[in-house]
Write a protein that holds these residues in place. Sequence first.
Motif, short mmCIF file in Angstrom:
data_model
loop_
_atom_site.label_atom_id
_atom_site.label_comp_id
_atom_site.label_asym_id
_atom_site.label_seq_id
_atom_site.Cartn_x
_atom_site.Cartn_y
_atom_site.Cartn_z
N LEU A 95 7.20 29.63 24.21
CA LEU A 95 7.18 29.13 25.38
C LEU A 95 7.70 27.66 25.23
O LEU A 95 7.18 26.83 24.74
CB LEU A 95 5.81 29.06 25.94
N ASN A 96 8.92 27.68 26.07
CA ASN A 96 9.64 26.29 25.81
C ASN A 96 9.42 25.56 27.17
O ASN A 96 9.09 25.94 28.21
CB ASN A 96 11.25 26.50 25.84
N LEU A 97 9.58 24.18 27.04
CA LEU A 97 9.39 23.35 28.38
C LEU A 97 10.45 22.38 28.42
O LEU A 97 10.98 21.63 27.53
CB LEU A 97 8.11 22.40 27.91
N HIS A 98 11.22 22.50 29.54
CA HIS A 98 12.55 21.57 29.75
C HIS A 98 12.06 20.65 30.89
O HIS A 98 11.21 21.03 31.92
CB HIS A 98 13.62 22.63 30.31
N ILE A 99 12.44 19.60 30.69
CA ILE A 99 12.30 18.36 31.69
C ILE A 99 13.44 17.88 32.17
O ILE A 99 14.04 17.14 31.29
CB ILE A 99 11.21 17.43 31.09
N ASN A 100 13.64 17.82 33.35
CA ASN A 100 14.81 17.08 34.00
C ASN A 100 14.49 15.60 34.30
O ASN A 100 13.41 15.32 34.76
CB ASN A 100 15.44 17.68 35.20
N SER A 101 15.65 14.86 34.41
CA SER A 101 15.51 13.40 34.89
C SER A 101 14.06 12.79 34.55
O SER A 101 13.08 12.43 35.43
CB SER A 101 15.55 13.78 36.39
N LEU A 102 14.05 12.53 33.40
CA LEU A 102 12.84 12.07 32.71
C LEU A 102 12.53 10.82 33.39
O LEU A 102 13.54 9.91 33.41
CB LEU A 102 12.93 11.92 31.34
N GLU A 103 11.13 10.57 33.42
CA GLU A 103 10.52 9.19 34.08
C GLU A 103 9.63 8.59 33.32
O GLU A 103 9.18 9.35 32.41
CB GLU A 103 9.84 9.35 35.59
N LEU A 104 9.32 7.16 33.28
CA LEU A 104 8.59 6.52 32.80
C LEU A 104 7.34 7.25 32.52
O LEU A 104 6.50 7.17 31.44
CB LEU A 104 8.41 5.08 33.23
N GLY A 105 6.71 7.76 33.70
CA GLY A 105 5.38 8.43 33.73
C GLY A 105 5.10 9.76 32.99
O GLY A 105 4.03 10.30 32.74
N ASP A 106 6.30 10.16 32.42
CA ASP A 106 6.43 11.34 31.60
C ASP A 106 5.86 11.11 30.17
O ASP A 106 5.71 12.11 29.33
CB ASP A 106 7.58 12.12 31.78
N SER A 107 5.86 10.04 29.93
CA SER A 107 5.50 9.36 28.55
C SER A 107 4.10 9.97 28.19
O SER A 107 3.28 9.67 29.18
CB SER A 107 5.57 8.08 28.29
N ALA A 108 4.01 11.00 27.25
CA ALA A 108 2.53 11.44 26.83
C ALA A 108 2.77 12.44 25.67
O ALA A 108 3.71 12.41 25.08
CB ALA A 108 2.01 12.46 28.00
N VAL A 109 1.76 12.99 25.30
CA VAL A 109 1.70 14.05 24.20
C VAL A 109 1.75 15.33 24.61
O VAL A 109 0.62 15.52 25.57
CB VAL A 109 0.65 13.98 22.94
N TYR A 110 2.46 16.27 24.70
CA TYR A 110 2.65 17.47 25.03
C TYR A 110 2.09 18.71 24.22
O TYR A 110 2.86 18.61 22.98
CB TYR A 110 3.92 17.89 25.68
N PHE A 111 1.05 19.44 24.26
CA PHE A 111 0.49 20.37 23.46
C PHE A 111 0.97 21.60 23.86
O PHE A 111 0.54 21.98 24.85
CB PHE A 111 -0.85 20.10 23.31
N CYS A 112 1.42 22.48 23.08
CA CYS A 112 1.41 23.99 23.08
C CYS A 112 0.40 24.49 22.51
O CYS A 112 -0.36 24.22 21.59
CB CYS A 112 2.81 24.35 22.50
N ALA A 113 -0.30 25.75 23.23
CA ALA A 113 -1.36 26.51 22.62
C ALA A 113 -0.95 27.98 23.07
O ALA A 113 -0.46 28.36 23.87
CB ALA A 113 -2.73 25.90 23.29
N SER A 114 -1.83 28.86 22.45
CA SER A 114 -1.83 30.17 22.46
C SER A 114 -3.32 30.68 22.35
O SER A 114 -4.25 30.15 21.58
CB SER A 114 -0.72 30.93 21.53
N SER A 115 -3.56 31.84 23.07
CA SER A 115 -4.90 32.62 22.55
C SER A 115 -4.58 33.92 22.89
O SER A 115 -3.73 34.24 23.71
CB SER A 115 -5.96 32.01 23.71
N PRO A 116 -5.69 34.85 22.29
CA PRO A 116 -5.17 36.39 22.16
C PRO A 116 -5.84 36.92 23.56
O PRO A 116 -5.20 37.99 23.91
CB PRO A 116 -6.20 36.82 21.28
N GLY A 117 -6.47 36.09 24.42
CA GLY A 117 -7.00 36.56 25.87
C GLY A 117 -7.88 35.47 26.39
O GLY A 117 -8.23 34.50 25.58
N VAL A 118 -8.22 35.68 27.59
CA VAL A 118 -9.23 34.85 28.24
C VAL A 118 -10.53 34.98 27.62
O VAL A 118 -10.97 35.79 27.27
CB VAL A 118 -9.19 35.29 29.77
N GLY A 119 -11.03 33.96 27.57
CA GLY A 119 -12.39 33.45 26.82
C GLY A 119 -12.18 33.56 25.41
O GLY A 119 -13.37 33.22 24.71
#
Lengths: 112, 111
Positions: free
Chosen positions: A74-98
């Motif tokens: 699962l990739n994340l593409h960000i266009n036209s980056l803005e100052l407010g986009d500064s953050a830490v982005y976490f990817c996560a996975s799970s085998p199912g809901v719950g």
Amino acid sequence: DTAVSQTPKYLVTQMGNDKSIKCEQNLGHDTMYWYKQDSKKFLKIMFSYNNKELIINETVPNRFSPKSPDKAHLNLHINSLELGDSAVYFCASSPGVGQPQHFGDGTRLSIL
Amino acid sequence: AQRVTQPEKLLSVFKGAPVELKCNYSYSGSPELFWYVQYSRQRLQLLLRHISRESIKGFTADLNKGETSFHLKKPFAQEEDSAMYYCALYGGDQAGTALIFGKGTTLSVSS
């Protein structure tokens, strides 16, 4: 090692640029997520995919576009980056809901 | 609406003191609750889930449906427990449902 891995770990770039963050999990999980952790350490869901299908698309600007080529990525593409986009982005996975979610190390995005 | 509330932003204790990190939730169904821990600049790691009823690193958490609480407790804090702790709730039961996080509590344990 079995894990959720995301690259790059650090991303420093200028306002207006386009950048991508990649995430891969080898846990065989069906569901993957992107969360944003802001400067106050508040965590909020951005997107979730289940078996490559977009499930959650929170109120995130259209400049953010997730892509899931297969259920292990699962990739994340960000266009036209803005100052407010500064953050830490976490990817996560799970085998199912719950079920517990497994998180990547995070990508620290800094916009100059 | 589903919500997780962690009322304390910062909790400072001395080594050996008891610790209780508070978490209250709002959810109409049967909740799936978790505690995650984030050590400085690291990934979030699962600490506890309510259905397992186990103790990890000396921490326990009991679901109290009457008080809609899931407080995290440890009888004797250690310096290595210093970290950010997040309480989280699954916001639904459909595939792809995400976790709703509280705002987090920073635990600082000093000697």
